[in-house]
Design a protein around this motif. Structure first.
Motif, PDB file in Angstrom:
ATOM      1  N   UNK A   1      41.410   4.704  43.409  1.00 33.37           N
ATOM      2  CA  UNK A   1      41.065   4.040  42.149  1.00 33.37           C
ATOM      3  C   UNK A   1      39.930   3.053  42.382  1.00 33.37           C
ATOM      4  N   UNK A   2      39.062   2.911  41.405  1.00 35.46           N
ATOM      5  CA  UNK A   2      37.921   2.004  41.511  1.00 35.46           C
ATOM      6  C   UNK A   2      38.086   0.823  40.545  1.00 35.46           C
ATOM      7  N   UNK A   3      37.079  -0.022  40.486  1.00 36.72           N
ATOM      8  CA  UNK A   3      37.175  -1.259  39.723  1.00 36.72           C
ATOM      9  C   UNK A   3      37.288  -0.979  38.224  1.00 36.72           C
ATOM     10  N   UNK A   4      38.112  -1.767  37.545  1.00 36.87           N
ATOM     11  CA  UNK A   4      38.250  -1.680  36.088  1.00 36.87           C
ATOM     12  C   UNK A   4      37.154  -2.532  35.450  1.00 36.87           C
ATOM     13  N   UNK A   5      36.427  -1.947  34.487  1.00 37.11           N
ATOM     14  CA  UNK A   5      35.370  -2.671  33.782  1.00 37.11           C
ATOM     15  C   UNK A   5      35.590  -2.529  32.278  1.00 37.11           C
ATOM     16  N   UNK A   6      35.140  -3.524  31.529  1.00 43.01           N
ATOM     17  CA  UNK A   6      35.203  -3.469  30.062  1.00 43.01           C
ATOM     18  C   UNK A   6      33.873  -2.989  29.518  1.00 43.01           C
ATOM     19  N   UNK A   7      33.945  -1.986  28.627  1.00 41.71           N
ATOM     20  CA  UNK A   7      32.730  -1.466  28.016  1.00 41.71           C
ATOM     21  C   UNK A   7      33.024  -1.060  26.572  1.00 41.71           C
ATOM     22  N   UNK A   8      32.022  -1.073  25.705  1.00 44.24           N
ATOM     23  CA  UNK A   8      32.221  -0.554  24.343  1.00 44.24           C
ATOM     24  C   UNK A   8      32.250   0.977  24.376  1.00 44.24           C
ATOM     25  N   UNK A   9      33.159   1.571  23.619  1.00 40.57           N
ATOM     26  CA  UNK A   9      33.250   3.031  23.532  1.00 40.57           C
ATOM     27  C   UNK A   9      33.412   3.428  22.068  1.00 40.57           C
ATOM     28  N   UNK A  10      32.954   4.618  21.752  1.00 38.87           N
ATOM     29  CA  UNK A  10      33.147   5.144  20.411  1.00 38.87           C
ATOM     30  C   UNK A  10      34.603   5.566  20.242  1.00 38.87           C
ATOM     31  N   UNK A  11      35.166   5.285  19.087  1.00 41.52           N
ATOM     32  CA  UNK A  11      36.570   5.592  18.833  1.00 41.52           C
ATOM     33  C   UNK A  11      36.790   7.053  18.458  1.00 41.52           C
ATOM     34  N   UNK A  12      35.726   7.740  18.064  1.00 46.76           N
ATOM     35  CA  UNK A  12      35.883   9.113  17.597  1.00 46.76           C
ATOM     36  C   UNK A  12      35.956   9.187  16.085  1.00 46.76           C
ATOM     37  N   UNK A  13      35.938   8.027  15.444  1.00 44.86           N
ATOM     38  CA  UNK A  13      35.961   7.968  13.974  1.00 44.86           C
ATOM     39  C   UNK A  13      34.606   7.453  13.494  1.00 44.86           C
ATOM     40  N   UNK A  14      33.679   8.350  13.380  1.00 50.98           N
ATOM     41  CA  UNK A  14      32.339   7.965  12.945  1.00 50.98           C
ATOM     42  C   UNK A  14      31.634   7.140  13.995  1.00 50.98           C
TER      43      UNK A  14
END
Length: 453
Positions: free
Chosen positions: A395-408
């Motif tokens: 396992x590698x480092x956990x990072x926070x990033x913005x992601x598309x939800x799949x709803x538009x």
């Protein structure tokens, strides 16, 4: 007086020799029965050698890093009284020998401690000259740079500012810029023959009179020879053998651990007296739950016999960093433990590894390994397989990033982690490794499945 020769006992099945990793006595030391004489390392563990008698050490078998054969002499002790053993040999000194020794000690005080006796017994330690000397002790500091032109006129009769500025070498552009900024070029330090824009930048950044220094070339450290011994040598040998013998391939995928981390925080908030959960015990539960569908990964490959043993139980190796190097204690029967039991066992084994107190059985028999660098984890890793296992998970480092939800075009904040797996391509196909990581991903991204029957 009589002498007792302590021979290196059989300290493990199939062990032919052991390495001296630490001496706790020196020639001339008084030892008592059951006192620790030396630490010996085998392929499995470090073992303390305890004295069976009391007396004075008169010979030791080599230096740290030497190999000693099983049954060879390790320490010779001059005992206070006759000991009923075949290993006792009479060794009286002649008067001439005694006088020579006394004269040598008188003329060379402290030599005995600094230079222990040579190896004893035939077939014992393989002689190796101790290293550790540091080269470069006679290196001299670089010569001082010649004075800068701006120092002209220093002394009891300094030049006026205009004259000092003229003495400084600089291009017309630098002079114009300094004039616009109101900077006295004579106050600007440089590590070259003339003031440049970078020197002005450093002056403006740190200010006059702030003790700023122009960055100069880095000074080289003295060369140092470090002997590769003990655990570090075992690691080197094992890693080299693994890379030589195993055709590695690594597969990496990204996992959304947002819900997993939220669940871990909730569990920790209500843990009571139980240990705090890290990601590792949750990952191990997921590994154990998904492995039954992929038995080719929970296996050991005897390449000499041409046999792959697919194990039913998961004996999970846990790569642990210690001051001496990397060790891999094994969590036995990991599939039968819940997250709290795994957290307790992880902490126990890690503490034992760092204190060099692991038992031989806690360092062998692994069927698959997990290696993690924790918060240092990086973007992705390509871990080396712990031979004769056929797979290792990282396992590698956990990072926070913005992601598309799949709803538009909706975007949410997510916690993402790359997961690496290295496999032995002789027995594991790329499809199998990718399919396994996908199964692991589904379970980690829906963490309620970790506790479902």
């Amino acid at each position: 007086m009589a002498r007792f020769t302590f021979k290196l006992p059989d300290i493990g099945e199939g062990i032919a020799e052991a390495e001296i990793v630490a001496w706790h006595v020196a020639v001339g030391d008084r030892v008592e029965e059951d006192q620790n004489l030396a630490d010996m390392m085998t392929d499995k563990a470090t073992v303390e050698m305890e004295s069976p008698v009391s007396g004075t050490v008169v010979e030791i078998a080599g230096a740290v890093g030497d190999q000693v054969a099983i049954g060879a002499a390790l320490v010779v002790i001059e005992v206070d009284a006759a000991v009923a053993t075949d290993e006792v040999v009479a060794a009286p000194e002649s008067e001439a020998q005694a006088e020579t020794a006394e004269q040598y000690e008188a003329e060379n005080p402290g030599v005995e401690e600094a230079n222990p006796s040579p190896p004893v017994g035939e077939g014992g330690a393989r002689s190796a000259q101790p290293s550790g000397r540091v080269r470069g002790d006679d290196d001299t500091a670089p010569l001082a740079a010649p004075p800068h032109p701006s120092h002209a006129g220093a002394g009891p009769f300094p030049l006026p500012q205009g004259e000092r500025e003229k003495a400084v070498l600089a291009s017309p552009a630098v002079r114009a810029r300094a004039r616009d900024l109101g900077v006295d070029l004579a106050e600007v330090k440089t590590d070259g023959d003339r003031v440049r824009h970078a020197d002005l930048d450093a002056y403006l950044r740190y200010g006059a009179g702030q003790g700023y220094q122009i960055p100069g070339p880095s000074r080289a450290r003295a060369d140092e020879e470090v002997r590769v011994i003990g655990l570090r040598r075992r690691i080197a040998e094992n890693m080299a053998a693994s890379k030589r013998a195993i055709p590695h391939f690594t597969y990496v995928d990204e996992i959304d651990v947002t819900e997993l981390e939220a669940m871990r925080a909730a569990l920790n908030a209500n843990r009571g007296q139980r240990p705090k959960l890290t990601l590792l015990p949750l990952l191990i539960v997921a590994i154990c739950r998904t492995l039954p569908e992929f038995p080719m990964l929970n296996a050991r490959y005897d390449d000499e016999a041409g046999v792959v043993t697919r194990h039913g139980a998961v004996h999970l190796g846990m790569a642990t960093q210690t001051d001496a190097g990397l060790t891999v204690p094994v969590i036995r029967g990991a599939q039968d433990r819940n997250v709290w039991q795994l957290a307790t066992e992880i902490a126990r084994l890690a503490d034992a590894a760092r204190a060099a107190k692991l038992k031989p059985e806690e360092l062998s028999g692994g069927t698959i390994t997990v290696t993690s660098l924790g918060p240092l984890g990086g973007i992705a890793t390509t871990p080396v397989i712990n031979r004769p296992e056929v797979a290792i998970i990282g396992p590698n480092r956990i990072v926070e990033r913005p992601v598309f939800t799949g709803r538009g075009d909706d975007i949410r904040r997510a916690k993402l982690m790359n997961l690496s797996i290295s496999c032995d391509h002789r027995v594991v196909d790329g499809w199998d490794a990718a399919s396994y990581v996908q199964a692991l991903k589904r379970m980690l991204e829906t963490p309620v499945l970790l506790f479902a029957d």
